[in-house]
Motif scaffolding. Structure first.
Motif, PDB file in Angstrom:
ATOM      1  N   ALA A  64       1.349  14.882   5.905  1.00 44.54           N
ATOM      2  CA  ALA A  64       1.640  13.802   4.966  1.00 44.54           C
ATOM      3  C   ALA A  64       0.529  12.769   4.975  1.00 44.54           C
ATOM      4  CB  ALA A  64       2.966  13.140   5.333  1.00 44.54           C
ATOM      5  N   GLY A  65       0.306  12.136   3.832  1.00 46.59           N
ATOM      6  CA  GLY A  65      -0.677  11.059   3.762  1.00 46.59           C
ATOM      7  C   GLY A  65      -0.203   9.866   4.580  1.00 46.59           C
ATOM      8  N   TRP A  66      -1.109   8.961   4.893  1.00 45.75           N
ATOM      9  CA  TRP A  66      -0.751   7.836   5.764  1.00 45.75           C
ATOM     10  C   TRP A  66       0.344   6.975   5.168  1.00 45.75           C
ATOM     11  CZ3 TRP A  66      -1.216   2.918   4.043  1.00 45.75           C
ATOM     12  CH2 TRP A  66      -2.033   2.721   2.943  1.00 45.75           C
ATOM     13  N   GLY A  67       0.456   6.931   3.857  1.00 45.90           N
ATOM     14  CA  GLY A  67       1.500   6.139   3.220  1.00 45.90           C
ATOM     15  C   GLY A  67       2.854   6.824   3.193  1.00 45.90           C
ATOM     16  N   ASP A  68       2.889   8.116   3.486  1.00 49.66           N
ATOM     17  CA  ASP A  68       4.133   8.878   3.444  1.00 49.66           C
ATOM     18  C   ASP A  68       4.679   9.199   4.829  1.00 49.66           C
ATOM     19  OD1 ASP A  68       4.081   8.980   0.668  1.00 49.66           O
ATOM     20  OD2 ASP A  68       2.828  10.767   0.666  1.00 49.66           O
ATOM     21  N   LEU A  96       0.829  -1.210   0.000  1.00 50.78           N
ATOM     22  CA  LEU A  96       0.000   0.000   0.000  1.00 50.78           C
ATOM     23  C   LEU A  96       0.864   1.261   0.000  1.00 50.78           C
ATOM     24  CD1 LEU A  96      -2.827  -1.044   2.476  1.00 50.78           C
ATOM     25  CD2 LEU A  96      -2.953  -0.845  -0.024  1.00 50.78           C
ATOM     26  N   ARG A  97       2.007   1.206   0.688  1.00 50.32           N
ATOM     27  CA  ARG A  97       2.916   2.361   0.699  1.00 50.32           C
ATOM     28  C   ARG A  97       3.506   2.633  -0.671  1.00 50.32           C
ATOM     29  NH1 ARG A  97       7.308   0.923   4.170  1.00 50.32           N
ATOM     30  NH2 ARG A  97       8.344   2.720   3.239  1.00 50.32           N
ATOM     31  N   MET A  98       3.488   1.640  -1.550  1.00 48.98           N
ATOM     32  CA  MET A  98       4.013   1.835  -2.908  1.00 48.98           C
ATOM     33  C   MET A  98       3.156   2.810  -3.715  1.00 48.98           C
ATOM     34  SD  MET A  98       5.390  -1.921  -3.989  1.00 48.98           S
ATOM     35  CE  MET A  98       5.921  -1.364  -5.611  1.00 48.98           C
ATOM     36  N   GLY A 121       3.095   9.261  -3.240  1.00 51.10           N
ATOM     37  CA  GLY A 121       3.484  10.241  -4.234  1.00 51.10           C
ATOM     38  C   GLY A 121       4.972  10.557  -4.178  1.00 51.10           C
ATOM     39  N   VAL A 122       5.653  10.052  -3.170  1.00 51.26           N
ATOM     40  CA  VAL A 122       7.076  10.312  -2.991  1.00 51.26           C
ATOM     41  C   VAL A 122       7.874   9.146  -3.573  1.00 51.26           C
ATOM     42  CG1 VAL A 122       8.889  10.759  -1.284  1.00 51.26           C
ATOM     43  CG2 VAL A 122       6.558  11.590  -0.877  1.00 51.26           C
ATOM     44  N   GLU A 123       8.732   9.439  -4.544  1.00 49.05           N
ATOM     45  CA  GLU A 123       9.497   8.397  -5.240  1.00 49.05           C
ATOM     46  C   GLU A 123      10.315   7.544  -4.284  1.00 49.05           C
ATOM     47  OE1 GLU A 123      11.030   5.933  -8.043  1.00 49.05           O
ATOM     48  OE2 GLU A 123       9.510   7.440  -8.419  1.00 49.05           O
ATOM     49  N   GLU A 124      11.002   8.171  -3.327  1.00 47.67           N
ATOM     50  CA  GLU A 124      11.840   7.445  -2.373  1.00 47.67           C
ATOM     51  C   GLU A 124      11.006   6.453  -1.551  1.00 47.67           C
ATOM     52  OE1 GLU A 124      15.068   6.107  -0.257  1.00 47.67           O
ATOM     53  OE2 GLU A 124      15.051   7.331  -2.058  1.00 47.67           O
ATOM     54  N   GLN A 125       9.801   6.865  -1.159  1.00 50.31           N
ATOM     55  CA  GLN A 125       8.912   5.982  -0.396  1.00 50.31           C
ATOM     56  C   GLN A 125       8.516   4.761  -1.231  1.00 50.31           C
ATOM     57  OE1 GLN A 125       7.588   5.709   2.588  1.00 50.31           O
ATOM     58  NE2 GLN A 125       8.113   7.645   3.545  1.00 50.31           N
ATOM     59  N   ARG A 126       8.196   4.990  -2.485  1.00 52.64           N
ATOM     60  CA  ARG A 126       7.771   3.878  -3.351  1.00 52.64           C
ATOM     61  C   ARG A 126       8.877   2.851  -3.518  1.00 52.64           C
ATOM     62  NH1 ARG A 126       5.480   8.029  -6.546  1.00 52.64           N
ATOM     63  NH2 ARG A 126       7.221   7.851  -7.999  1.00 52.64           N
ATOM     64  N   GLY A 127      10.096   3.318  -3.760  1.00 54.03           N
ATOM     65  CA  GLY A 127      11.215   2.401  -3.961  1.00 54.03           C
ATOM     66  C   GLY A 127      11.510   1.577  -2.721  1.00 54.03           C
ATOM     67  N   ALA A 128      11.540   2.228  -1.574  1.00 56.76           N
ATOM     68  CA  ALA A 128      11.812   1.517  -0.319  1.00 56.76           C
ATOM     69  C   ALA A 128      10.681   0.556   0.010  1.00 56.76           C
ATOM     70  CB  ALA A 128      12.012   2.513   0.813  1.00 56.76           C
ATOM     71  N   ALA A 129       9.449   0.973  -0.229  1.00 47.94           N
ATOM     72  CA  ALA A 129       8.302   0.132   0.099  1.00 47.94           C
ATOM     73  C   ALA A 129       8.275  -1.144  -0.726  1.00 47.94           C
ATOM     74  CB  ALA A 129       7.002   0.915  -0.096  1.00 47.94           C
ATOM     75  N   GLY A 130       8.718  -1.082  -1.972  1.00 45.09           N
ATOM     76  CA  GLY A 130       8.748  -2.278  -2.811  1.00 45.09           C
ATOM     77  C   GLY A 130       9.694  -3.331  -2.270  1.00 45.09           C
ATOM     78  N   GLY A 131      10.891  -2.905  -1.887  1.00 45.16           N
ATOM     79  CA  GLY A 131      11.851  -3.837  -1.291  1.00 45.16           C
ATOM     80  C   GLY A 131      11.366  -4.402   0.024  1.00 45.16           C
TER      81      GLY A 131
END
Length: 188
Positions: A161-165, A24-26, A29-39
């Motif tokens: 920040a949104g809950w995912g960020d 869900l964190r993927m 809207g923040v690129e760094e969050q998406r990359g870390a969340a995938g791993g």
């Protein structure tokens, strides 16, 4: 990998829920969050699959080398990403621990989740020490600070920040997986 089935199922649930939250964190809207969340999602689901009690499912022998390849690749990716963000080093250590556990399990008799499988005591001890330190440090960082009274905006007037960020949720996610890693390393 675990003795009784109940703690194994609790670990499976914890890791799977963490992996689902990271998916869900993927959507951030923040690129760094998406990359870390995938791993982190990969790590959570991989740990959940590895923690399934042996009384329920004993995977075929090819699963452990596949784990080693997948998490080896994830570790290399994390090392590459560590050039720009320090927390990726933790992802690399986690991936290395997963590779190590997969290799130990592949060498275990009948490729089962053997309790007390024979890993290298020095390496197991070093990983236990690392993850214990990580759990303690991250736990301290999660201790709440005095909140600033206000509506939906931060102290500087920016929107919250949104809950995912939210960085504290990302830290809690990493803390959960580090605790799970400790539980998986202890029987080695």
């Amino acid at each position: 990998m675990h003795g009784p089935a109940s703690p194994g199922w609790l670990l499976v649930a914890l890791c799977a829920a963490t992996g689902a939250y990271c998916l869900l964190r993927m959507r951030s809207g923040v690129e760094e969050q998406r990359g870390a969340a995938g791993g982190e999602a990969l790590m959570g689901f991989g740990m959940a699959a590895m923690a399934v009690p042996a009384v329920v499912f004993s995977p075929p022998g090819w699963v452990w080398p596949a784990y080693a390849v997948v998490f080896g690749a994830a570790g290399l990716r994390a090392l590459w990403a560590a050039r720009s963000a320090r927390h990726h080093l933790h992802h690399a250590v986690g991936a290395a621990a997963m590779v190590y556990m997969a290799v130990v399990m592949a060498a275990a008799p009948a490729h089962g989740h053997a309790h007390g499988a024979s890993g290298t005591p020095v390496l197991t001890g070093a990983l236990l020490l690392y993850f214990t330190g990580y759990v303690l440090l991250t736990g301290v960082r999660l201790v709440p600070v005095v909140a600033v009274a206000g509506g939906g905006a931060g102290a500087d007037g920016r929107a919250a920040a949104g809950w995912g960020d939210r960085p504290e949720l990302a830290r809690a996610c990493r803390l959960t997986m580090a605790i799970g890693m400790l539980a998986m390393l202890l029987p080695l």
